[in-house]
Scaffold this motif. Structure first.
Motif, PDB file in Angstrom:
ATOM      1  N   TRP A  26      29.248 -41.593 102.272  1.00 40.42           N
ATOM      2  CA  TRP A  26      28.395 -42.747 102.530  1.00 40.42           C
ATOM      3  C   TRP A  26      29.256 -44.008 102.645  1.00 40.42           C
ATOM      4  N   SER A  27      28.942 -44.817 103.633  1.00 38.46           N
ATOM      5  CA  SER A  27      29.546 -46.143 103.668  1.00 38.46           C
ATOM      6  C   SER A  27      28.834 -47.025 102.647  1.00 38.46           C
ATOM      7  N   LEU A  28      29.437 -48.166 102.336  1.00 40.45           N
ATOM      8  CA  LEU A  28      28.818 -49.092 101.386  1.00 40.45           C
ATOM      9  C   LEU A  28      27.443 -49.507 101.876  1.00 40.45           C
ATOM     10  N   GLU A  29      27.307 -49.755 103.169  1.00 37.20           N
ATOM     11  CA  GLU A  29      26.021 -50.153 103.737  1.00 37.20           C
ATOM     12  C   GLU A  29      24.992 -49.030 103.598  1.00 37.20           C
ATOM     13  N   GLU A  30      25.437 -47.792 103.795  1.00 39.74           N
ATOM     14  CA  GLU A  30      24.514 -46.655 103.689  1.00 39.74           C
ATOM     15  C   GLU A  30      24.025 -46.464 102.256  1.00 39.74           C
ATOM     16  N   VAL A  31      24.901 -46.651 101.288  1.00 40.38           N
ATOM     17  CA  VAL A  31      24.484 -46.527  99.887  1.00 40.38           C
ATOM     18  C   VAL A  31      23.474 -47.615  99.537  1.00 40.38           C
ATOM     19  N   GLU A  32      23.736 -48.822  99.963  1.00 44.39           N
ATOM     20  CA  GLU A  32      22.826 -49.922  99.658  1.00 44.39           C
ATOM     21  C   GLU A  32      21.476 -49.721 100.328  1.00 44.39           C
ATOM     22  N   GLU A  33      21.474 -49.244 101.567  1.00 45.38           N
ATOM     23  CA  GLU A  33      20.212 -48.970 102.259  1.00 45.38           C
ATOM     24  C   GLU A  33      19.469 -47.837 101.574  1.00 45.38           C
ATOM     25  N   ARG A  34      20.189 -46.840 101.135  1.00 43.48           N
ATOM     26  CA  ARG A  34      19.585 -45.713 100.422  1.00 43.48           C
ATOM     27  C   ARG A  34      18.935 -46.199  99.134  1.00 43.48           C
ATOM     28  N   ALA A  35      19.618 -47.066  98.420  1.00 40.22           N
ATOM     29  CA  ALA A  35      19.067 -47.607  97.177  1.00 40.22           C
ATOM     30  C   ALA A  35      17.768 -48.359  97.434  1.00 40.22           C
ATOM     31  N   ARG A  36      17.756 -49.158  98.491  1.00 40.49           N
ATOM     32  CA  ARG A  36      16.537 -49.907  98.833  1.00 40.49           C
ATOM     33  C   ARG A  36      15.388 -48.967  99.179  1.00 40.49           C
ATOM     34  N   LYS A  37      15.665 -47.941  99.971  1.00 41.79           N
ATOM     35  CA  LYS A  37      14.619 -46.982 100.344  1.00 41.79           C
ATOM     36  C   LYS A  37      14.065 -46.267  99.110  1.00 41.79           C
ATOM     37  N   MET A  38      14.970 -45.809  98.250  1.00 41.56           N
ATOM     38  CA  MET A  38      14.539 -45.092  97.053  1.00 41.56           C
ATOM     39  C   MET A  38      13.682 -45.987  96.173  1.00 41.56           C
ATOM     40  N   ALA A  39      14.113 -47.220  95.975  1.00 45.24           N
ATOM     41  CA  ALA A  39      13.351 -48.145  95.135  1.00 45.24           C
ATOM     42  C   ALA A  39      11.978 -48.419  95.724  1.00 45.24           C
ATOM     43  N   SER A  40      11.910 -48.601  97.027  1.00 42.63           N
ATOM     44  CA  SER A  40      10.636 -48.888  97.687  1.00 42.63           C
ATOM     45  C   SER A  40       9.655 -47.729  97.520  1.00 42.63           C
ATOM     46  N   VAL A  41      10.144 -46.504  97.757  1.00 41.70           N
ATOM     47  CA  VAL A  41       9.289 -45.324  97.631  1.00 41.70           C
ATOM     48  C   VAL A  41       8.770 -45.174  96.208  1.00 41.70           C
ATOM     49  N   ILE A  42       9.676 -45.267  95.245  1.00 41.79           N
ATOM     50  CA  ILE A  42       9.300 -45.021  93.851  1.00 41.79           C
ATOM     51  C   ILE A  42       8.392 -46.123  93.325  1.00 41.79           C
ATOM     52  N   LYS A  43       8.681 -47.367  93.668  1.00 38.82           N
ATOM     53  CA  LYS A  43       7.818 -48.474  93.232  1.00 38.82           C
ATOM     54  C   LYS A  43       6.402 -48.296  93.759  1.00 38.82           C
ATOM     55  N   THR A  44       6.271 -47.898  95.013  1.00 42.46           N
ATOM     56  CA  THR A  44       4.948 -47.702  95.616  1.00 42.46           C
ATOM     57  C   THR A  44       4.181 -46.598  94.916  1.00 42.46           C
ATOM     58  N   ILE A  45       4.858 -45.496  94.633  1.00 46.86           N
ATOM     59  CA  ILE A  45       4.207 -44.364  93.972  1.00 46.86           C
ATOM     60  C   ILE A  45       3.745 -44.740  92.569  1.00 46.86           C
ATOM     61  N   VAL A  46       4.632 -45.394  91.810  1.00 46.65           N
ATOM     62  CA  VAL A  46       4.283 -45.792  90.440  1.00 46.65           C
ATOM     63  C   VAL A  46       3.141 -46.810  90.454  1.00 46.65           C
TER      64      VAL A  46
END
Length: 409
Positions: A377-397
């Motif tokens: 993963w590039s640094l940008e890819e990790v950061e984008e992945r983190a944002r996606k994961m947070a968005s999904v999990i926050k919505t579900i919770v």
């Protein structure tokens, strides 16, 4: 993780050395091999890196566990305590030597619960086998204390955790014996391979003999070798060892990349209400190959794992529904389905795992999501992945909280 993501000139150079010599076997052909002893060199590199006296390369992580149990003279009717959350190889190795796998609960470390282990110890117990799943360890000090108290062997299955440490000792070196896997999807890879490490000279000598048909490896070109014991063929090839020799030189770089990517993801996710992380025992350092976190319920964890996958966040595992790593789907163990004979001692001694209460394990594994940490993963890819994961999990919770409020209202 895994090491094959960092693969290139170093590995090719080591493999070409073997091809140039024409000797693919790790033993014998002394004159022809032109001084190339890749397996021996990798064993020496492992001893230095893991700060142990002895390392024995074998053909796989499963072979490593089998050899380790055998050199400790674990056999017919002996009981080996291991966790409900592991890879099937752990109990397969136990069964292969005629011993009985005794599964016990995991705790919030996702590894052996010392309290559950203590309750499971009987007069037949010979080994406690903590499995350092997903790069982190059990509470090893209490487990060692139990081994000391009851005169048991502490065998570490560190196949997923090379590079991690506990109380200043590398995982695999804390107990009497430690095992690693170097298959294609491990932190470092040989393609296929494994190793047993130990500071016990007797175990080391037995491993050297047992893994190669009982040969004592005394003399040149194998002609003068004796057979002090019966053994089997668990040898690694020079080609596989050559790949591993290059890979172990990359271990520090691999661990550093994993830690960077892990830390970026965790920093973002720890801001989510209702989400908590796997406990790493005090004095422990992960190898950062997986980020493990808990959601408030099994339902939410299962939904989140599915949503993460469909939104393009791959590599997030829900082990609770996985047939490789969690006891619930180990029908071949529960029913002792085997092509070979199963001894009466195993049949009589194996608990009825259809009925055993592992609700404590279900509590932790059922709420866990385990995210593989990749190296490419590039640094940008990790950061984008983190944002996606947070968005999904926050919505579900959030949706779950709203639904609960409506039901209560």
């Amino acid at each position: 993780m895994p090491g094959f993501e960092l693969f290139g000139d170093k590995e090719r150079a080591q493999v070409n050395d073997v091809l140039d010599s024409g000797v693919l076997m790790r033993y014998g052909f002394d004159g022809k091999r032109q001084g190339h002893w890749k397996a021996k060199e990798l064993e020496q590199a492992l001893e230095k890196r893991m700060q142990v006296n002895h390392a024995q390369l074998v053909s796989s992580g499963t072979a490593a566990l089998t050899v380790a149990l055998s050199v400790a003279k674990v056999g017919a009717g002996d009981e080996v305590i291991l966790p409900t959350f592991t890879f099937v190889a752990s109990f397969e190795a136990v069964l292969s030597v005629g011993a009985i796998p005794i599964l016990v609960d995991v705790d919030d470390t996702l590894t052996l619960d010392p309290a559950a282990v203590e309750k499971a110890i009987t007069e037949k117990t010979k080994v406690i086998m903590p499995v350092h799943m997903c790069g982190s360890m059990a509470d090893m000090a209490p487990l060692k204390a139990l081994c000391d108290k009851h005169h048991l062997i502490l065998l570490e299955d560190a196949c997923q955790a090379i590079g991690g440490s506990y109380q200043g000792k590398f995982l695999g070196s804390y107990g009497d014996l430690g095992c690693f896997s170097f298959d294609y999807v491990k932190t470092i890879t040989c393609g296929e391979g494994g190793a047993v490490i130990t500071n016990n000279e007797t175990y080391a000598m037995r491993a050297d003999h047992f893994s190669d048909h009982g040969h004592d490896h005394i003399g040149k070109d194998r002609g003068a070798e004796g057979h002090p014991i019966l053994g089997y063929n668990y040898r690694i090839s020079e080609l596989h060892a050559a790949v591993g020799l290059a890979q172990i030189s990359r271990l520090d770089d691999i661990l550093a990349i994993q830690k960077r990517n892990y830390t970026i993801l965790k920093t973002v996710l720890e801001e989510i209400d209702g989400l908590s992380f796997r406990r790493v025992p005090e004095g422990g350092v992960e190898n950062y190959s997986f980020l493990n976190f808990y959601l408030p319920s099994q339902t939410l964890a299962r939904i989140a794992a599915t949503k993460l996958s469909v939104t393009g966040v791959d590599g997030c595992f829900y082990w609770f529904d996985n047939n490789w790593h969690y006891y619930k789907k180990w029908e071949h163990l529960k029913d002792l389905k085997s092509l070979g004979p199963v001894s009466d001692q195993v049949k009589k001694g194996l608990p009825d795992y259809h009925k055993t209460d592992f609700s404590k394990s279900d509590h932790w594994v059922g709420r866990n999501i385990s995210c593989l940490i990749k190296l490419n993963w590039s640094l940008e890819e990790v950061e984008e992945r983190a944002r996606k994961m947070a968005s999904v999990i926050k919505t579900i919770v959030k949706d779950h909280s709203v639904a609960e409020t409506k039901v209560k209202g």
